[in-house]
Design a protein around this motif. Structure first.
Motif, short mmCIF file in Angstrom:
data_model
loop_
_atom_site.label_atom_id
_atom_site.label_comp_id
_atom_site.label_asym_id
_atom_site.label_seq_id
_atom_site.Cartn_x
_atom_site.Cartn_y
_atom_site.Cartn_z
N THR A 187 112.57 125.25 89.61
CA THR A 187 112.00 124.21 90.43
C THR A 187 112.97 123.05 90.59
N SER A 188 112.77 122.27 91.65
CA SER A 188 113.51 121.02 91.81
C SER A 188 112.78 119.86 91.13
N ASN A 189 111.57 120.11 90.65
CA ASN A 189 110.71 119.07 90.05
C ASN A 189 111.16 118.80 88.62
N THR A 190 111.89 117.72 88.42
CA THR A 190 112.49 117.43 87.13
C THR A 190 111.45 117.19 86.04
N LEU A 191 110.38 116.47 86.37
CA LEU A 191 109.35 116.21 85.37
C LEU A 191 108.68 117.50 84.93
N ALA A 192 108.43 118.40 85.87
CA ALA A 192 107.85 119.69 85.52
C ALA A 192 108.79 120.48 84.62
N GLY A 193 110.09 120.34 84.89
CA GLY A 193 111.07 121.00 84.02
C GLY A 193 110.95 120.51 82.59
N LYS A 194 110.77 119.21 82.43
CA LYS A 194 110.65 118.64 81.08
C LYS A 194 109.33 119.05 80.42
N LEU A 195 108.21 118.89 81.14
CA LEU A 195 106.90 119.11 80.53
C LEU A 195 106.57 120.59 80.33
N TYR A 196 107.03 121.43 81.26
CA TYR A 196 106.65 122.83 81.25
C TYR A 196 107.76 123.78 80.80
N GLY A 197 108.97 123.26 80.65
CA GLY A 197 110.07 124.12 80.26
C GLY A 197 110.54 125.05 81.36
N ILE A 198 110.25 124.70 82.63
CA ILE A 198 110.67 125.52 83.76
C ILE A 198 112.12 125.15 84.11
N PRO A 199 112.99 126.14 84.36
CA PRO A 199 114.37 125.81 84.73
C PRO A 199 114.42 124.92 85.97
N VAL A 200 115.24 123.87 85.90
CA VAL A 200 115.39 122.97 87.05
C VAL A 200 116.63 123.36 87.83
N MET A 201 116.53 123.26 89.15
CA MET A 201 117.60 123.71 90.03
C MET A 201 117.76 122.71 91.17
N GLY A 202 118.95 122.66 91.73
CA GLY A 202 119.18 121.80 92.87
C GLY A 202 120.65 121.81 93.26
N THR A 203 120.93 121.47 94.49
CA THR A 203 122.32 121.47 94.95
C THR A 203 122.68 120.07 95.41
N MET A 204 122.75 119.86 96.68
CA MET A 204 123.06 118.55 97.25
C MET A 204 122.28 118.39 98.54
N ALA A 205 122.15 117.14 98.99
CA ALA A 205 121.48 116.87 100.26
C ALA A 205 122.53 116.53 101.32
N HIS A 206 122.09 116.51 102.57
CA HIS A 206 123.01 116.13 103.65
C HIS A 206 123.56 114.72 103.45
N SER A 207 122.76 113.86 102.82
CA SER A 207 123.20 112.48 102.62
C SER A 207 124.44 112.40 101.74
N TRP A 208 124.60 113.33 100.80
CA TRP A 208 125.80 113.36 99.96
C TRP A 208 127.04 113.56 100.85
N ILE A 209 126.97 114.52 101.71
CA ILE A 209 128.10 114.85 102.58
C ILE A 209 128.38 113.72 103.56
N MET A 210 127.33 113.14 104.11
CA MET A 210 127.48 112.08 105.09
C MET A 210 127.97 110.77 104.46
#
Length: 483
Positions: free
Chosen positions: A183-206
């Motif tokens: 999931t991209s949901n960081t709080l859920a990663g902490k509370l539920y132990g679900i792996p957190v994932m994410g890359t970058m947004a267009h705003s990073w490149i811009m």
């Protein structure tokens, strides 16, 4: 989910409390049995996934009226002081049976069964339906997406489109049960132990002077987890070319990289991007996609052999997409009669036969053939059993002409006692362990379903039928009502 809301006994529909006061005033607090079941499969699918029972059990065991809740109810000027005094010590003291979380479920079968006094059972209705309906909807949607991807790597990216904070947390939890890998949901990663994932947004490149500089800066920061978003400007003319340049430096240092597409003709672009990566000597580089994906779109991309390694799915997965709600309902099935010292079956009638309920205290058995494939779910009365290797005749839930006979090689009872006198029957596990077990159960049970039930479009209808004894009882109620 927001446990502060759910453990508060005001988390119920107001009419539950007005009815509860009526029961209290009429001295009608006898033992009853309520069933939760659902009427039809969401998404026109062939199966659903049961989710939400663990947070429901947590909420029920903590469910109580605080002092300020009593004051709020007093301010409504509709509740008597004696009833408010009763609510001050309110605690669920009944029994609860349910399917195991992650189980496959079908319409008409009781997936939760509650034995309690009338007031307790009535007040819990809103809580039961709210938690089970939403999480089962999202777990089912995710399982469909996961199957459409050929059990691929599905990432849940729905936080920003979910229905509020609680909707986001509940959806992330349910999505993991339904097959999402992270999931991209960081709080859920902490509370539920679900792996957190994410890359970058267009705003990073811009935010950088050039696309290449943005890629190189990110790769320098996160060399082990670099996925370049290549559609900010032009996917084929600049995005993939700059990703290859930045990725080449990562490969020289012993790392791999991936690219992500979030717009455009996904089928065409991923195949062209794959050609560019292979031509540059990076066959190990992978492609991830997102952008309003549904199970139908994913299935089409798979059929077109789009070279996609992972799927970022957000809006349609965490909101239910074109299905806004699960059709779970909560109906009285039996009530205890002190005069006869027996449980009296109850049945709701309707002009719509689909809304006529099945009477009595019921169990659910799943029948398997010799290949360990699920063939039917059978509703029986509480005192009935189904023996393995013995042939029985079963009847359609509408009690019409449709019936079949079957001799099961394996019979599995689906309802398990989860609460006894308001307390858990088993020690509470931590949330991550619970979710892993639920997810594993889903993946195991889905293998016992024939592929015809798992089709995205026009699936075969799985048999949910009544035992002879239950069918006779229902028919008796119908005939008496007709008179």
């Amino acid at each position: 989910m927001n446990k502060e809301f759910c453990k508060n006994a005001l988390f119920t529909d107001f009419y539950e409390l007005t009815m509860a006061q009526g029961y209290w005033k009429q001295n009608m607090n006898h033992t009853v049995v309520f069933d939760m079941f659902f009427r039809r499969q969401p998404f026109n699918g062939g199966f659903s996934i049961f989710a939400g029972i663990e947070p429901l059990l947590d909420a029920i065991t903590e469910f109580k009226f605080e002092d300020d809740d009593i004051e709020y109810l007093r301010s409504q000027k509709i509740f008597e002081e004696g009833f408010l005094d009763y609510l001050k010590t309110f605690k669920f003291t009944g029994d609860l049976y349910s399917f195991e979380e992650g189980s496959i479920i079908f319409p008409q079968e009781p997936i939760v069964r509650i034995h309690a006094n009338l007031i307790e059972a009535q007040i819990l209705e809103g809580l039961v339906l709210n938690i089970i309906n939403f999480q089962s909807l999202i777990a089912t949607k995710t399982a469909r997406v996961w199957l459409a991807s050929k059990k691929g790597n599905v990432m849940e990216f729905g936080l920003r489109r979910a229905q509020g904070q609680d909707g986001a947390m509940s959806a992330t939890r349910a999505s993991f049960i339904g097959g999402a890998a992270g999931t991209s949901n960081t709080l859920a990663g902490k509370l539920y132990g679900i792996p957190v994932m994410g890359t970058m947004a267009h705003s990073w490149i811009m935010s950088f002077p050039s696309e290449l500089e943005a890629f190189e800066a990110y790769a320098k920061l996160y060399p082990e987890k670099t996925i370049f978003l290549i559609d900010t400007y032009d996917t084929l003319k600049s995005g993939i070319k700059n990703a290859i340049k930045a990725g080449a430096k990562l490969v020289e240092k012993g790392y791999n990289f991936g690219v992500r597409l979030d717009s455009g003709d996904i089928s065409y672009l991923t195949q062209e991007v794959r050609k560019e990566l292979d031509k540059a000597g990076f066959p190990q580089a992978f492609i991830s996609v997102s952008n309003e994906l549904t199970e139908e779109i994913i299935e089409t991309l798979i059929q077109q052999n789009a070279p996609i390694a992972s799927w970022g799915v957000g809006t349609h997965m965490v909101t239910g997409g074109n299905e806004s709600s699960f059709t779970g309902v909560y109906k009285l099935a039996a009530r205890y009669d002190e005069k006869t010292n027996t449980n009296i079956p109850a049945m709701k009638f309707s002009d719509n036969p689909a809304k006529t309920t099945n009477p009595g205290i019921k169990n659910v058995y799943r029948l398997y053939d010799s290949q360990d494939m699920a063939r039917a779910d059978i509703l029986t009365l509480e005192d009935e059993t189904i023996e393995e290797g013995k042939e029985y005749r079963y009847y359609h839930t509408m009690v019409d002409y449709r019936q079949f006979t079957f001799k099961a090689d394996k019979v599995v009872p689906m309802l398990k006692k989860r609460l006894e006198k308001g307390e858990r029957t088993e020690p509470r596990m931590n949330e991550h362990e619970r979710l892993l077990l639920s997810r594993e159960r889903m993946m195991k049970e889905i293998e016992t379903l024939d592929s015809s039930y798992k089709r995205i479009l026009n699936p075969h209808i799985y048999k949910v039928s009544l035992s002879q004894k239950l069918a006779d009882l229902k028919l008796k109620f119908i005939k008496e009502n007709i008179k």
